[in-house]
Design a protein around this motif. Structure first.
Motif, short mmCIF file in Angstrom:
data_model
loop_
_atom_site.label_atom_id
_atom_site.label_comp_id
_atom_site.label_asym_id
_atom_site.label_seq_id
_atom_site.Cartn_x
_atom_site.Cartn_y
_atom_site.Cartn_z
N GLU A 46 25.25 18.50 -1.06
CA GLU A 46 24.23 18.60 -0.02
C GLU A 46 22.83 18.38 -0.59
O GLU A 46 21.85 18.73 0.05
N ARG A 98 23.29 16.63 9.72
CA ARG A 98 23.51 17.38 8.49
C ARG A 98 23.52 16.39 7.33
O ARG A 98 24.34 15.46 7.30
N ILE A 100 24.36 14.90 3.92
CA ILE A 100 25.41 15.00 2.91
C ILE A 100 25.41 13.71 2.10
O ILE A 100 25.33 12.61 2.66
#
Length: 579
Positions: A46, A98, A100
């Motif tokens: 991450e 998100r 990633i």
């Protein structure tokens, strides 16, 4: 001396039940696309980081530097179960990107047949270093190497998946490859379903021995961790319907987007009608992006995995040689629609009455994502592959795709063909028919496979175990009861909501395509009448299958979650000799 680590909990890898302030990898490394002298190593974080490497060799004294990409469509939403969000909408109240990053390094210079240790390391932008445990890797095995290959399907965050894969690891110790025939997660753009769903059932943790899911049966609680499989063995997946994402939005929840793919031909019609407004400069990239965002895509699946690339299908369908196996992976799946015939349902057999006059809300039935009928691009590729020297000389010829050609399960009905839309006069109803004689798998694909002397066709989709064999000796195996079952339909038990009074005949029981299921050869389950059952469709039993290329046998095992105890081998068959 080769050192292999089997530690199951490590603070370097994210675990929803073990929160640490130290920097973490999001996954352990896993293996992709082996060659004669090399293999790819992939892992996720991450953080973007400044340097990502694989150290390998007996003393970890060789280094391969990774390339990094950022996944383009991974998101979370109010239904995600990740981090501190245990209930809907606690943290992610709307659909949110998100970030990633995927890291991939190619390890080269390997000696065929020899395993070596490896370890991945990621350096954060602040200089902190994060490393994995030490695992082992190898290049593609030479012909003649006996292999044990896991045949698995339909994980979908099902509650028994960690137990299933843990039992694989306990039974086989280390598999040499994993063939996963689709439906790996439920919603492919929801990042936590791949990496860290806090319920302990996400895709990568289950296959890496880092899951943590508690099963409570008969007041006995057991925590299952999955199996440490893909750190040591390459993973070869196929596209299922749950790897296909529908119309893109940052406003609606992810499940709604997944459930609402639009046929490409319908999106093209809408685009053509509004092209001047949507793309006044006639930019082909703008057109392509609009069509993808307003129909369906497999972007996240294709970004996550490194797979052989066919000239026409890219990663969507491919073929490769692995040891004595020539594996052919086709893209054979369609959108799942409800079988309900209720007036307010957008289903496989009809449109909702409230949408009759709004075609942009139509579901267009159980439409197929990628054509495979005779004359299509994929069919022509398949025909060419089955006639290739690599395929013809292989000892074992295996084809896998998601949709079943033969099954007792629910999802084989209706026929695998393009829906025929029937609009009654004055739009009193909009329904869909699926002509059985135009089933593309049975009419077009299976004759190709028979003529090419394919020995095994592996598929999933209906969440059960059953198998069949054709008159020519070609075996059909559905081993998809990994985490739960949707039932088997044989004897008096009929499939749900089979239309009556339609033009076509929709088969309510048995295999619609005419084969009788094979009763397990070793230890079949017994029904209430004392008769052996030709299937396993249970929410207490989880099943996996192992292909042993040393003996040419496929063995299937079951494990009873409720009773516990050991794994039971219940079926075994041997593939016919290649010709």
């Amino acid at each position: 001396m080769v050192i292999i680590s089997f530690i199951l909990i490590n603070v370097s890898v994210s675990n929803p039940l073990f929160m640490s302030s130290s920097p973490q990898l999001l996954t352990d490394p896993f293996l992709q696309l082996p060659t004669e002298t090399g293999v790819r190593v992939v892992w996720f974080t991450e953080f973007a980081g400044s340097r990502h490497t694989v150290n390998y060799g007996e003393d970890l004294n060789h280094t391969a530097v990774a390339t990094t990409i950022k996944l383009s469509r991974t998101r979370e939403d109010r239904n995600s179960k990740v981090g501190k969000q245990t209930e809907d909408g606690e943290i992610y109240q709307k659909t949110t990107t998100r970030d990633i990053w995927r890291h991939e390094a190619e390890v080269t210079g390997l000696t065929p047949g020899k395993r070596v240790p490896y370890q991945v390391t990621s350096v954060r932008s602040d200089g902190q270093t994060v490393s994995s445990d030490v695992f082992t890797l190898a290049s593609s095995p030479p012909a003649g190497t006996p292999l044990k290959i896991l045949l698995t399907s339909d994980h979908q965050l099902m509650p028994m998946t960690p137990a299933n894969l843990q039992k694989v690891a306990e039974t086989v110790q280390r598999v040499d490859a994993v063939f996963a025939v689709g439906d790996l997660v439920n919603v492919p753009d929801r990042a936590s379903e791949w990496f860290d769903d806090r319920r302990g059932v996400a895709f990568f943790p289950c296959l890496q021995g880092r899951a943590s899911h508690e099963i409570n049966k008969n007041d006995i609680k057991t925590v299952y961790t999955g199996g440490q499989l893909i750190q040591h063995a390459p993973l070869f997946p196929a596209l299922g319907n749950h790897e296909v994402m529908g119309r893109f939005s940052m406003e609606t929840d992810l499940k709604s987007q997944f459930s609402d793919p639009f046929p490409l031909v319908a999106a093209e019609q809408i685009y053509a009608q509004n092209a001047q407004e949507l793309n006044p400069n006639n930019d082909p990239k703008v057109r392509q992006t609009w069509l993808k965002n307003n129909s369906f895509n497999t972007d996240t699946y294709e970004e996550i995995f490194t797979l052989p690339s066919s000239s026409t299908g890219g990663k969507k369908y491919y073929a490769l040689t692995f040891g004595d196996v020539r594996l052919v992976v086709a893209y054979v799946t369609s959108i799942w629609r409800s079988p309900s015939l209720a007036a307010n349902v957008k289903g496989k057999y009809r449109e909702s009455e409230g949408d009759f006059h709004n075609p942009t809300e139509w579901g267009y039935g159980q439409h197929i994502f990628e054509p495979i009928k005779k004359g299509s691009t994929q069919y022509n590729w398949l025909e060419q592959e089955l006639n290739s020297p690599e395929f013809k000389k292989a000892k074992y010829k295996v084809v896998m795709f998601h949709h079943p050609p033969h099954t007792l399960g629910e999802n084989i009905v209706p026929a695998y063909t393009d829906p025929v839309q029937v609009i009654d006069r004055n739009i009193k109803s909009i329904r869909y028919e699926y002509p059985k004689q135009e089933d593309y798998i049975i009419r077009d694909v299976i004759p190709l496979l028979e003529a090419a002397n394919v020995q095994l066709v592996f598929y999933g989709h209906s969440h059960l175990w059953n198998r069949f064999i054709s008159d020519s000796g070609m075996h059909f195996l559905e081993s998809s009861n990994v985490g739960n079952s949707y039932g088997a339909f044989i004897g008096d038990k009929q499939r749900n909501n089979i239309p009556i009074g339609y033009k076509e005949d929709y088969v309510a029981t048995g295999d619609p395509n005419g084969l009788e299921p094979v009763v397990p050869t070793i230890d079949p389950l017994i029904d209430e009448n004392g008769q052996p059952m030709p299937y396993i469709a249970s929410n207490d039993l989880t099943v996996f299958s192992i292909f042993d290329t040393g003996t040419g046998t496929v063995s299937s095992y079951r494990f009873d979650i409720a009773k516990g105890g050991g794994v039971i081998k219940f079926d075994e068959f041997k593939l016919k000799q290649s010709t």
